[in-house]
Write a protein that holds these residues in place. Sequence first.
Motif, PDB file in Angstrom:
ATOM      1  N   UNK A 159      44.273  57.657  36.798  1.00  0.00           N
ATOM      2  CA  UNK A 159      43.406  56.845  36.044  1.00  0.00           C
ATOM      3  C   UNK A 159      42.016  56.701  36.945  1.00  0.00           C
ATOM      4  N   UNK A 160      40.989  57.164  36.609  1.00  0.00           N
ATOM      5  CA  UNK A 160      39.991  57.152  37.441  1.00  0.00           C
ATOM      6  C   UNK A 160      39.086  55.754  37.427  1.00  0.00           C
ATOM      7  N   UNK A 161      38.988  55.343  36.216  1.00  0.00           N
ATOM      8  CA  UNK A 161      38.209  54.113  35.711  1.00  0.00           C
ATOM      9  C   UNK A 161      39.123  53.085  35.132  1.00  0.00           C
ATOM     10  N   UNK A 162      38.555  51.873  34.994  1.00  0.00           N
ATOM     11  CA  UNK A 162      39.307  51.032  34.478  1.00  0.00           C
ATOM     12  C   UNK A 162      39.107  50.919  33.035  1.00  0.00           C
ATOM     13  N   UNK A 163      40.311  50.377  32.444  1.00  0.00           N
ATOM     14  CA  UNK A 163      40.177  50.491  30.847  1.00  0.00           C
ATOM     15  C   UNK A 163      39.490  49.385  30.202  1.00  0.00           C
ATOM     16  N   UNK A 164      38.871  49.728  29.182  1.00  0.00           N
ATOM     17  CA  UNK A 164      38.020  48.908  28.803  1.00  0.00           C
ATOM     18  C   UNK A 164      38.766  47.254  28.159  1.00  0.00           C
ATOM     19  N   UNK A 165      39.858  47.555  27.829  1.00  0.00           N
ATOM     20  CA  UNK A 165      40.670  46.398  27.526  1.00  0.00           C
ATOM     21  C   UNK A 165      40.953  45.378  28.737  1.00  0.00           C
ATOM     22  N   UNK A 166      41.325  45.852  29.861  1.00  0.00           N
ATOM     23  CA  UNK A 166      41.281  45.135  31.019  1.00  0.00           C
ATOM     24  C   UNK A 166      39.921  44.408  31.354  1.00  0.00           C
ATOM     25  N   UNK A 167      38.706  45.284  31.166  1.00  0.00           N
ATOM     26  CA  UNK A 167      37.415  44.522  31.396  1.00  0.00           C
ATOM     27  C   UNK A 167      36.931  43.553  30.455  1.00  0.00           C
ATOM     28  N   UNK A 168      37.348  43.589  29.120  1.00  0.00           N
ATOM     29  CA  UNK A 168      37.182  42.638  28.029  1.00  0.00           C
ATOM     30  C   UNK A 168      38.295  41.329  28.646  1.00  0.00           C
ATOM     31  N   UNK A 169      39.229  41.579  28.915  1.00  0.00           N
ATOM     32  CA  UNK A 169      40.171  40.423  29.313  1.00  0.00           C
ATOM     33  C   UNK A 169      39.742  39.804  30.561  1.00  0.00           C
ATOM     34  N   UNK A 170      38.940  40.430  31.531  1.00  0.00           N
ATOM     35  CA  UNK A 170      38.491  40.046  32.806  1.00  0.00           C
ATOM     36  C   UNK A 170      37.174  38.919  32.512  1.00  0.00           C
ATOM     37  N   UNK A 171      36.509  39.239  31.569  1.00  0.00           N
ATOM     38  CA  UNK A 171      35.426  38.707  31.176  1.00  0.00           C
ATOM     39  C   UNK A 171      35.850  37.353  30.697  1.00  0.00           C
ATOM     40  N   UNK A 172      37.046  37.186  29.896  1.00  0.00           N
ATOM     41  CA  UNK A 172      37.246  36.019  29.198  1.00  0.00           C
ATOM     42  C   UNK A 172      37.901  35.065  30.354  1.00  0.00           C
ATOM     43  N   UNK A 173      38.661  35.598  31.369  1.00  0.00           N
ATOM     44  CA  UNK A 173      39.236  34.924  32.548  1.00  0.00           C
ATOM     45  C   UNK A 173      38.253  34.281  33.400  1.00  0.00           C
ATOM     46  N   UNK A 174      37.166  35.224  33.549  1.00  0.00           N
ATOM     47  CA  UNK A 174      36.116  34.453  34.533  1.00  0.00           C
ATOM     48  C   UNK A 174      35.584  33.231  34.030  1.00  0.00           C
TER      49      UNK A 174
ATOM     50  N   UNK B 120      35.628  38.536  38.351  1.00  0.00           N
ATOM     51  CA  UNK B 120      36.833  38.698  37.548  1.00  0.00           C
ATOM     52  C   UNK B 120      36.797  40.346  36.982  1.00  0.00           C
ATOM     53  N   UNK B 121      35.837  40.452  36.706  1.00  0.00           N
ATOM     54  CA  UNK B 121      35.676  42.134  36.194  1.00  0.00           C
ATOM     55  C   UNK B 121      36.239  43.109  37.457  1.00  0.00           C
ATOM     56  N   UNK B 122      35.679  42.922  38.620  1.00  0.00           N
ATOM     57  CA  UNK B 122      35.973  43.538  39.992  1.00  0.00           C
ATOM     58  C   UNK B 122      37.613  43.470  39.918  1.00  0.00           C
ATOM     59  N   UNK B 123      38.225  42.374  40.003  1.00  0.00           N
ATOM     60  CA  UNK B 123      39.544  42.051  40.271  1.00  0.00           C
ATOM     61  C   UNK B 123      40.598  42.793  39.173  1.00  0.00           C
ATOM     62  N   UNK B 124      40.047  42.437  37.842  1.00  0.00           N
ATOM     63  CA  UNK B 124      40.709  43.436  36.832  1.00  0.00           C
ATOM     64  C   UNK B 124      40.614  44.891  36.866  1.00  0.00           C
ATOM     65  N   UNK B 125      39.329  45.448  37.394  1.00  0.00           N
ATOM     66  CA  UNK B 125      39.416  46.829  37.577  1.00  0.00           C
ATOM     67  C   UNK B 125      40.434  47.279  38.366  1.00  0.00           C
ATOM     68  N   UNK B 126      40.670  46.736  39.522  1.00  0.00           N
ATOM     69  CA  UNK B 126      41.566  47.015  40.522  1.00  0.00           C
ATOM     70  C   UNK B 126      43.339  46.881  40.219  1.00  0.00           C
ATOM     71  N   UNK B 127      43.288  45.977  39.392  1.00  0.00           N
ATOM     72  CA  UNK B 127      44.645  45.559  38.883  1.00  0.00           C
ATOM     73  C   UNK B 127      45.064  46.597  37.875  1.00  0.00           C
ATOM     74  N   UNK B 128      43.831  47.122  37.168  1.00  0.00           N
ATOM     75  CA  UNK B 128      43.984  48.246  36.109  1.00  0.00           C
ATOM     76  C   UNK B 128      44.722  49.541  36.791  1.00  0.00           C
ATOM     77  N   UNK B 129      43.954  49.675  37.996  1.00  0.00           N
ATOM     78  CA  UNK B 129      44.486  51.116  38.677  1.00  0.00           C
ATOM     79  C   UNK B 129      45.689  50.846  39.133  1.00  0.00           C
ATOM     80  N   UNK B 130      45.899  49.489  39.579  1.00  0.00           N
ATOM     81  CA  UNK B 130      47.293  49.227  40.032  1.00  0.00           C
ATOM     82  C   UNK B 130      48.760  49.483  39.078  1.00  0.00           C
TER      83      UNK B 130
ATOM     84  N   UNK C 291      42.061  35.052  39.611  1.00  0.00           N
ATOM     85  CA  UNK C 291      40.817  34.652  39.518  1.00  0.00           C
ATOM     86  C   UNK C 291      40.984  32.960  39.719  1.00  0.00           C
ATOM     87  N   UNK C 292      41.707  32.396  39.120  1.00  0.00           N
ATOM     88  CA  UNK C 292      41.755  30.829  39.429  1.00  0.00           C
ATOM     89  C   UNK C 292      41.908  30.534  41.017  1.00  0.00           C
ATOM     90  N   UNK C 293      42.663  31.319  41.632  1.00  0.00           N
ATOM     91  CA  UNK C 293      42.712  31.035  43.085  1.00  0.00           C
ATOM     92  C   UNK C 293      41.194  31.267  43.691  1.00  0.00           C
TER      93      UNK C 293
END
Length: 648
Positions: free
Chosen positions: A210-225, A191-201, A78-80
Amino acid sequence: MKSFKKSHGIETDEEDNIQKQENNSEASQNMIPLLLDSWKPYRRPRAIVKELLLKLRERLGSVCGIQWYCFATLGILTALLSFLLDLSVAKLLRAHQWLYVKLEGHILLQFLCWTLYPACLGAFASTFSHNICPFSTGSGMPEVRTMLVGIEVPHYLSVTNMFTKFLGLTCTLASGSTVFLGKVGPFVHLSTMVGAYLDKLSSLIQGKKKEEAGTEMLVVSAAVGVASCFGAPVSGVLFSVEVMSSHFALRHYCPCFFSAACGALTFHLLYVWSGDGETLQALFKTNFPTALPFYPLEILLFALLGLLCGALCCCYLFCHRWILKFTKTNRVFLKMLTTEKGLYSGLVVFFLASLTFPFSAGQYMASKYTSKQLLTSLLDSRQWSSQSHNASVQLELESLEWRSSGTPIFLSLAFFLLMKMWMLVLACTLPLPAGYFMPVFIYGAAIGRLLGEGVAYMSSGGRILGQQWTSVNPGGYALAGAAAFSGAVTHTLSPALLAAELTGQFSHALPVLLSTLVANALARSRDRPSFYDALSISKKLPHLPSLKKAFPQIPSTPLGQVLRKKSVQLQKAAGPAEVQSAVNSSSEAQIPVVDSHESQVFLGFVLRSELLLFLHRCQTQHMEGRLDEVCSIHPNLILVSPHNTVEE
């Protein structure tokens, strides 16, 4: 004889058919191993690499969970992206400025350059976003808030949306301060999109489906953004808590701070390596005096600034809600925003750019400055309205873009505030990827700067209330105004900390927080919705309204008036026996907790999984404990998505 031949011919035909089937089956059996064991190049090196990767996964997993590596990767990526976005926008803005300077002496050509360049970028961003992925327009934060409460919003986390949003946001920011839009909201979405794919990875590496991104990764992505936009990890996490999540679990704190710190560190390092900074420092470095940052009586003026920012915020939010409603009811706007988005964006941006042309009204609004230059100039600690005895300082003050028209600085700032109010409201209707936090942050800084210059001018004439104010810092008022106005617009307090992290000025922490609190109190009065709440309501997105706003008496309401009479309740001092009885009597995933059975004052909910863990510990460790000492009591009802289950 004929019958014999006939029967014999039938038998031979059958034998031939059987033989053909056997041959086909043998051929297919011979082909199956070939298909399954097809030739691949470099088998031995591939096997070695695979074995090394498996060993690496085991080694990394033994240190900490794979998901923590994904959190670190999320912050770095996200920083990159943020650095690449800023670099691309800076080059496009520099090209526009170079072309404008080269046309000096030809006012008509300069006007066309000043207006057509951002208009074409705005039209391209809107048309490209609409044709490639219509979901990429706007901020994206209301949709992310909807996903965080467990409601699926399709197509908002796709790769196509991420690519379209990034390119469209680049064109929007390259339009300059004429459009006056930011990147915080879209970058939280990215950042949320990147987090969703990292969660799948992460799930793929761990061998889980896992079909969907977990809530934890989405919350973390919002803070990182937010942290990656400004290099401010602490305020990024707090902003995620206040804006993005209606219920923020305590278990999300460590991942959020860890990922935000990785993102902020990477963001600052990239700026140092690119040559924009000598060392790790604040994004908007200031030089406020530390010996006497402000006089004690100035606290009252900072409170007055909070009231002023709160009042202007109410006016801005009212205009914003009105324009959202108007664009959905007016036939002309509705048709253009439905079928001719590119044309609408081009016309609006051309109109805004015409108003900010430096040889027209733009000379009174410092229109040549970019958004970063605007904020940097407003945070200047020098008094623009005073006359300096130092010739070099006086020359620098006169060269400021705010004084290029020759008018007093007070008129320039007042004209800037008057024009940018309705121009920002109009820019919010543009159907292109854009953020709205940074513009209101700069607008608040202009409010504080105007008040600070007025205080500095008044104090230069003599004593105020028996005190001699010789060094009033207008930049401190600009810092407090930026935090107060942006906090009031979003109904948050995190901008007070963001202002300190952006500038590195913690000497004004108290007056900045006071101004933000006063502005928030005025903006939240009469249950007015925040900026992002208004967007969610306008888009008809599911969101969780505040129960305390809708029903202020809910904290003191007995639980028996809300729940069924036969529903199971636990008091906060319940022991193992009462907990065991509640677990046996109820099959609910969450059980309400009250202060006591007599008062029935509602405290929150406790998860059934935590109760089972509490009972297990009591049985295995032969311990006696209270419910409130072991289990977490959640103040809100935890929504469970249809695709997710309660963790046990």
